[in-house]
Design a protein around this motif. Sequence first.
Motif, short mmCIF file in Angstrom:
data_model
loop_
_atom_site.label_atom_id
_atom_site.label_comp_id
_atom_site.label_asym_id
_atom_site.label_seq_id
_atom_site.Cartn_x
_atom_site.Cartn_y
_atom_site.Cartn_z
N ALA A 251 -2.88 11.53 -2.31
CA ALA A 251 -3.07 10.20 -2.91
C ALA A 251 -1.70 9.54 -3.05
O ALA A 251 -1.10 9.58 -4.13
N GLU A 288 -10.63 8.20 -4.90
CA GLU A 288 -10.31 6.90 -4.31
C GLU A 288 -11.38 5.89 -4.73
O GLU A 288 -12.57 6.18 -4.72
N TRP A 293 -6.22 4.31 -6.60
CA TRP A 293 -6.56 5.67 -6.96
C TRP A 293 -6.92 5.69 -8.44
O TRP A 293 -6.31 4.98 -9.25
N ARG A 366 -3.12 1.88 -4.19
CA ARG A 366 -2.78 2.76 -3.08
C ARG A 366 -1.67 2.16 -2.22
O ARG A 366 -1.50 0.94 -2.17
#
Length: 367
Positions: A251, A288, A293, A366
């Motif tokens: 991530a 996600e 995230w 993200r």
Amino acid sequence: MDRRSEALAQLLETALSEQFAMPAVELLQAMPIPVAVVHAGDLRALAINELMAQFLHRADAAGLTISAMLPPAHPLSDPRPYRAVATSGQPVAHTIVVDGQTWDWFIRPLKGEGRSVEYLFTGLVAQPATPLETDVARLRDMNAAKTEFLNLAAHELRTPLSVILGYSSMLEQGELSPEHQKLAGSRIFEKARQLSRLITDMSLVGRFDELGAAMATEPVDLVGLLEPIVKDQQRRFPDLAIDLGLDILAAPVQGNPYWLHLAIRELLDNAIRFRPGPTGRIDVTLAEADRHWSIRVLDDGFGVDPQAQGQLFKRFARIETDENRHLIGLGIGLYLVQEVARAHGGRVLVDSRPGAGSEFRFELPRM
């Protein structure tokens, strides 16, 4: 300003129906300034948009009267301007200052089918501050925060220190039995750990200015950051069922690993501390969601009353109940989490009920 509020009021009045229909509520949410609709009779907030809820620090403001949702000293809690508009049918406007920010505050009448004033439309428009006003407001806030911090720190440090001094004095006199010596040592160790936590918190307060545009960032993998934190807490608290669930292998975010580590650890510490006993369950997940995230921490602890949740993320704010009054702290943990999230372009959300536990979601964009 006056033309703008008049146009918004006319638009909202058109959307109103006898039962305050959903289109009017959606219109409120779409407005780019803090706004609310108040009943002209009992001054009860019928609807507010998210910006006004944030301004009031009351997510539960809808349905409450003005006097119930705000302290008497708050500029918006004075019922007289509302009453004047309800009686005269004429709008009013005032300039107010809240937390160092200057606002244009307006109240406009909204008429029902009988053309009598049934609702009041109120809102705020931020005035741009001059450089001097900005500096003065910043200095004023810093001075108030310093005073508040020193008073709180002195109070919180006094409690564990008095216990340490008391037990140390008894040990020095040598009149305790072996059993009581062990108890005294245990209590001294416990309070010393509390002092250590308070000192750590105090050192962090002086570093909050680092959470700004100049904050150093680098590529960070949240999976690699989260796993060691959870494993460390699992080792330290073996009686707790702390479970980590990962839906992804990596991530990546652009962020500061030091501050992100602190924020995530604080969320776990919060779930561990605020519970009735040493046992229980904490579920930590990383998943996600859309363009971000989401780190989710779900616990079965004390929980927080919805009416008090607006205080959770305020600096030095503590929500004391009979269950958690014995816990010490400076009230900066969740404030830190929120500031770290904001500094990284993210946010933190909470869903909690007394006796049922809490769910915190730490969301970051993200890469």
